[in-house]
Design an enzyme around this catalytic site. Structure first.
Site, mmCIF file in Angstrom:
data_model
loop_
_atom_site.group_PDB
_atom_site.id
_atom_site.type_symbol
_atom_site.label_atom_id
_atom_site.label_comp_id
_atom_site.label_asym_id
_atom_site.label_seq_id
_atom_site.Cartn_x
_atom_site.Cartn_y
_atom_site.Cartn_z
ATOM 1 N N ALA A 46 -27.796 5.328 48.884
ATOM 2 C CA ALA A 46 -28.083 6.099 48.091
ATOM 3 C C ALA A 46 -28.066 7.630 48.211
ATOM 4 O O ALA A 46 -27.603 8.024 46.783
ATOM 5 C CB ALA A 46 -29.041 5.409 47.890
ATOM 6 N N ALA A 47 -27.458 8.044 49.123
ATOM 7 C CA ALA A 47 -26.880 9.087 48.409
ATOM 8 C C ALA A 47 -26.121 9.802 47.881
ATOM 9 O O ALA A 47 -26.227 10.287 46.741
ATOM 10 C CB ALA A 47 -26.360 10.489 49.990
ATOM 11 N N GLY A 48 -25.071 8.352 47.424
ATOM 12 C CA GLY A 48 -23.899 8.419 46.990
ATOM 13 C C GLY A 48 -24.397 8.046 44.983
ATOM 14 O O GLY A 48 -23.461 8.433 44.814
ATOM 15 N N ASP A 49 -25.270 7.137 45.254
ATOM 16 C CA ASP A 49 -25.539 6.660 43.781
ATOM 17 C C ASP A 49 -26.578 7.975 43.211
ATOM 18 O O ASP A 49 -26.437 8.126 42.469
ATOM 19 C CB ASP A 49 -27.115 5.721 44.581
ATOM 20 C CG ASP A 49 -26.439 3.997 45.369
ATOM 21 O OD1 ASP A 49 -24.881 4.184 44.769
ATOM 22 O OD2 ASP A 49 -26.953 3.566 45.693
HETATM 23 O O1 RIB Z 1 -26.107 2.718 47.851
HETATM 24 C C1 RIB Z 1 -27.375 1.803 48.721
HETATM 25 C C2 RIB Z 1 -28.029 0.611 48.216
HETATM 26 O O2 RIB Z 1 -25.876 -0.182 48.691
HETATM 27 C C3 RIB Z 1 -28.698 0.931 49.211
HETATM 28 O O3 RIB Z 1 -29.789 0.831 47.910
HETATM 29 C C4 RIB Z 1 -28.796 -0.912 48.660
HETATM 30 O O4 RIB Z 1 -28.958 -2.267 48.137
HETATM 31 C C5 RIB Z 1 -27.088 -1.552 48.797
HETATM 32 O O5 RIB Z 1 -26.435 -2.037 47.477
#
Ligand code: RIB
Length: 305
Positions: free
Chosen positions: A250-253
């Site tokens: 989730a670094a990109g998120d």
């Molecule tokens: O970007 C990370 C996410 O990718 C995780 O939280 C997982 O659920 C997938 O969707």
């Protein structure tokens, strides 16, 4: 004016290992963590933890994973009135192996995420029309995301698309007409331009190729190698922040949540991308997905260091 997120929500089951397992291999891990994930939910929480209001449009199933996920997003203060509980669905699930170097490999069962459609756009029309920023990703049917982008854009929003997971083929031009900012990593850039950038020079070249395809602001995320940007108001490179990663999930998120927050606050592009890069870097220093997104105070500290 708020940030709207139209996208996925999952339960993440993370296993922490010395290294990623090979096919057919069983490895003992050092521990596990179960928590809120999904690129949409992670982005929504990332924005909220920084301080902006978030409207999150998603679908969950009538299962215990759905109960836990909705409670967790609510605990961060993300508005849940646009979370649809689909009685025939199942909440998305991600099985994630994390190696000692923080790298990860994800198996994803989309479940109810894969049923988002134009009815979800219709039921969230007001939120989309009133959004200043709309965040999109690729874990729900793309036709629904594109419809959401068009409604938000008609209302004056800036639309940010994270092409993750990577699309199988380049987008048609109509996608770039509906989107303002595209934020691929190396792999996703490879799917879109046909080759994967490995360094700053190649990242800038790939961003220029994306511009030529119709991308207004191309932000090529090279992870620990920095971020390359080509937009209307600025083009250049943001060097990486030096952190010790333990979990890159989730670094990109977190990056995209940080970018949405910064643009909602009217930061100029260069400052906004640096802010986003700090968010992405900080998220790798904690375990988990949504839970690892940084607070505004933590980002400020890193930016001043
Ligand atoms: O970007 C990370 C996410 O990718 C995780 O939280 C997982 O659920 C997938 O969707």
């Amino acid at each position: 004016m708020t940030v709207a997120v139209f996208g996925s929500i999952n339960t993440d089951v993370n296993a922490y290992l010395d290294r990623l397992p090979k096919p057919g291999e069983t490895l003992h891990g050092s521990g596990y963590k179960i928590g809120l994930g999904g690129k949409g939910a992670n982005q929504a929480v990332a924005v909220r933890k920084l301080g902006s209001d978030v409207k999150f449009v998603c679908r969950i199933g009538p299962d215990i994973f759905g109960d836990t996920a909705i409670n967790e997003i609510a605990s961060y203060g993300v508005t849940t009135d646009l979370v649809l509980r689909d009685p025939n669905g199942s909440t998305g699930l991600a099985l994630i192996n994390v190696g000692a170097d923080g790298e990860n490999a994800i198996s994803l069962i989309g479940g109810s995420n894969m049923t988002l459609d134009e009815t979800d756009v219709a039921r969230s029309k007001t939120a989309l029309e009133n959004a200043k920023i709309l965040l999109l990703q690729m874990e729900v049917p793309f036709a629904a995301s594109l419809a959401a982008a068009r409604v938000a854009k008609a209302g004056g929003a800036t639309v940010i698309l994270d092409p993750a997971p990577a699309p199988k083929k380049p987008y048609p031009r109509e996608v770039y007409d509906a989107v303002d900012v595209l934020t691929p990593n190396e792999l996703e850039t490879g799917s879109l331009v046909g080759w994967q950038p490995q360094n700053k020079e190649e990242g800038l070249k790939a961003a220029a190729e994306l511009n030529a395809m119709g991308v207004k602001i191309a932000i090529v995320k090279l992870g620990a190698k920095g971020v390359c940007v080509r937009g209307l108001s600025w083009e250049g490179f943001i060097p990486p922040f030096k952190v010790t990663p333990i979990d890159t999930v989730a670094a990109g998120d977190s990056f995209n949540g940080g970018l949405a927050y910064a643009l909602e606050q009217d930061m100029p592009l260069q400052q906004a991308v640096r802010f986003a890069a700090a968010c992405g870097a900080l998220s790798t220093t904690k375990k988990g997905a949504a839970a690892a997104a940084p607070l505004f105070s933590e980002v400020e500290k890193l930016l001043r260091a």
